[in-house]
Design a protein around this motif. Sequence first.
Motif, PDB file in Angstrom:
ATOM      1  N   ILE A 123       0.787  -1.051  -0.062  1.00 49.00           N
ATOM      2  CA  ILE A 123       0.008   0.155   0.063  1.00 49.00           C
ATOM      3  C   ILE A 123       0.771   1.211   0.108  1.00 49.00           C
ATOM      4  O   ILE A 123       0.447   2.271  -0.726  1.00 49.00           O
ATOM      5  CB  ILE A 123      -1.108  -0.140   1.168  1.00 49.00           C
ATOM      6  CG1 ILE A 123      -2.042  -1.181   0.904  1.00 49.00           C
ATOM      7  CG2 ILE A 123      -1.575   1.240   1.336  1.00 49.00           C
ATOM      8  CD1 ILE A 123      -2.993  -1.286   2.241  1.00 49.00           C
ATOM      9  N   ARG A 124       1.984   1.270   0.573  1.00 47.93           N
ATOM     10  CA  ARG A 124       2.693   2.540   0.782  1.00 47.93           C
ATOM     11  C   ARG A 124       3.819   2.643  -0.332  1.00 47.93           C
ATOM     12  O   ARG A 124       4.530   3.643  -0.485  1.00 47.93           O
ATOM     13  CB  ARG A 124       3.793   2.292   2.169  1.00 47.93           C
ATOM     14  CG  ARG A 124       2.991   2.705   3.356  1.00 47.93           C
ATOM     15  CD  ARG A 124       3.935   2.801   4.500  1.00 47.93           C
ATOM     16  NE  ARG A 124       3.075   3.247   5.486  1.00 47.93           N
ATOM     17  CZ  ARG A 124       3.589   3.329   6.872  1.00 47.93           C
ATOM     18  NH1 ARG A 124       4.935   3.464   6.784  1.00 47.93           N
ATOM     19  NH2 ARG A 124       3.013   3.953   7.800  1.00 47.93           N
ATOM     20  N   ASP A 125       3.651   1.686  -1.228  1.00 50.23           N
ATOM     21  CA  ASP A 125       4.898   1.775  -2.490  1.00 50.23           C
ATOM     22  C   ASP A 125       3.739   2.680  -3.543  1.00 50.23           C
ATOM     23  O   ASP A 125       3.052   2.195  -4.453  1.00 50.23           O
ATOM     24  CB  ASP A 125       4.929   0.319  -3.195  1.00 50.23           C
ATOM     25  CG  ASP A 125       5.800   0.781  -4.100  1.00 50.23           C
ATOM     26  OD1 ASP A 125       6.451   1.621  -4.469  1.00 50.23           O
ATOM     27  OD2 ASP A 125       6.382  -0.601  -4.762  1.00 50.23           O
ATOM     28  N   THR A 126       3.923   4.000  -3.445  1.00 51.58           N
ATOM     29  CA  THR A 126       3.330   4.877  -4.230  1.00 51.58           C
ATOM     30  C   THR A 126       3.777   4.951  -5.844  1.00 51.58           C
ATOM     31  O   THR A 126       2.973   5.093  -6.723  1.00 51.58           O
ATOM     32  CB  THR A 126       3.083   6.443  -3.745  1.00 51.58           C
ATOM     33  OG1 THR A 126       4.679   6.749  -3.550  1.00 51.58           O
ATOM     34  CG2 THR A 126       2.645   6.538  -2.294  1.00 51.58           C
ATOM     35  N   ASP A 127       5.145   4.635  -5.855  1.00 50.91           N
ATOM     36  CA  ASP A 127       5.689   4.622  -7.003  1.00 50.91           C
ATOM     37  C   ASP A 127       5.130   3.428  -8.112  1.00 50.91           C
ATOM     38  O   ASP A 127       4.697   3.797  -9.336  1.00 50.91           O
ATOM     39  CB  ASP A 127       7.094   4.340  -7.078  1.00 50.91           C
ATOM     40  CG  ASP A 127       8.091   5.535  -6.509  1.00 50.91           C
ATOM     41  OD1 ASP A 127       7.342   6.769  -6.523  1.00 50.91           O
ATOM     42  OD2 ASP A 127       8.997   5.258  -5.895  1.00 50.91           O
ATOM     43  N   VAL A 184       1.535   4.811  -8.997  1.00 51.14           N
ATOM     44  CA  VAL A 184       1.390   5.565 -10.047  1.00 51.14           C
ATOM     45  C   VAL A 184       1.563   5.006 -11.320  1.00 51.14           C
ATOM     46  O   VAL A 184       1.247   5.305 -12.337  1.00 51.14           O
ATOM     47  CB  VAL A 184       2.301   6.813  -9.707  1.00 51.14           C
ATOM     48  CG1 VAL A 184       2.713   7.610 -10.979  1.00 51.14           C
ATOM     49  CG2 VAL A 184       2.092   7.781  -8.638  1.00 51.14           C
ATOM     50  N   ALA A 185       2.596   4.305 -11.438  1.00 50.36           N
ATOM     51  CA  ALA A 185       3.122   3.511 -12.672  1.00 50.36           C
ATOM     52  C   ALA A 185       1.837   2.640 -13.170  1.00 50.36           C
ATOM     53  O   ALA A 185       1.877   2.627 -14.276  1.00 50.36           O
ATOM     54  CB  ALA A 185       4.392   2.410 -12.255  1.00 50.36           C
ATOM     55  N   THR A 186       1.013   1.998 -12.280  1.00 51.89           N
ATOM     56  CA  THR A 186       0.076   1.163 -12.828  1.00 51.89           C
ATOM     57  C   THR A 186      -1.283   2.232 -13.291  1.00 51.89           C
ATOM     58  O   THR A 186      -1.966   1.820 -14.174  1.00 51.89           O
ATOM     59  CB  THR A 186      -0.424   0.416 -11.491  1.00 51.89           C
ATOM     60  OG1 THR A 186       0.404  -0.442 -11.091  1.00 51.89           O
ATOM     61  CG2 THR A 186      -1.616  -0.470 -11.770  1.00 51.89           C
ATOM     62  N   VAL A 187      -1.477   3.264 -12.320  1.00 50.13           N
ATOM     63  CA  VAL A 187      -2.704   4.185 -12.680  1.00 50.13           C
ATOM     64  C   VAL A 187      -2.280   5.376 -13.854  1.00 50.13           C
ATOM     65  O   VAL A 187      -3.371   5.480 -14.554  1.00 50.13           O
ATOM     66  CB  VAL A 187      -3.075   4.621 -11.613  1.00 50.13           C
ATOM     67  CG1 VAL A 187      -4.264   5.661 -11.696  1.00 50.13           C
ATOM     68  CG2 VAL A 187      -3.546   3.644 -10.629  1.00 50.13           C
ATOM     69  N   ALA A 188      -0.944   5.434 -13.997  1.00 50.85           N
ATOM     70  CA  ALA A 188      -0.625   6.609 -14.802  1.00 50.85           C
ATOM     71  C   ALA A 188      -1.298   6.283 -16.316  1.00 50.85           C
ATOM     72  O   ALA A 188      -1.781   7.229 -17.003  1.00 50.85           O
ATOM     73  CB  ALA A 188       0.751   6.684 -14.679  1.00 50.85           C
TER      74      ALA A 188
END
Length: 109
Positions: free
Chosen positions: A44-48, A51-55
């Motif tokens: 959950i804390r892996d924001t990178d 972002v890579a998944t949702v971008a």
Amino acid sequence: MAELESARHESHHRLRALGSTVLVFVASVLALLAVVAVWANSFIRDTDRYVATVAPLASNPDIQQAVTNRVTTAVLDQAQRCAEVTSRRGARRAEGAQPGFRQRVRRCC
């Protein structure tokens, strides 16, 4: 007398065995839950990664259209509700508005 003491020791032994089994089981379940919790926390804390998944979704025309449709529908629904409240406000003024009516109307529009 010896038989009574051996019977008491046997019942204590059974209780200890049962208690240790239960405690080992509870500890195993808690250890498994701890491993899952640590994995979920790091995921959950892996924001990178997020972002890579949702971008790529933001540049997808189908998703852009779906978001546009939902936002437009929500805005138009709210505008229609405000128009209805405003028209009712005029009718309430003619009848004499109840206390607190104006505050509720202002929150809506």
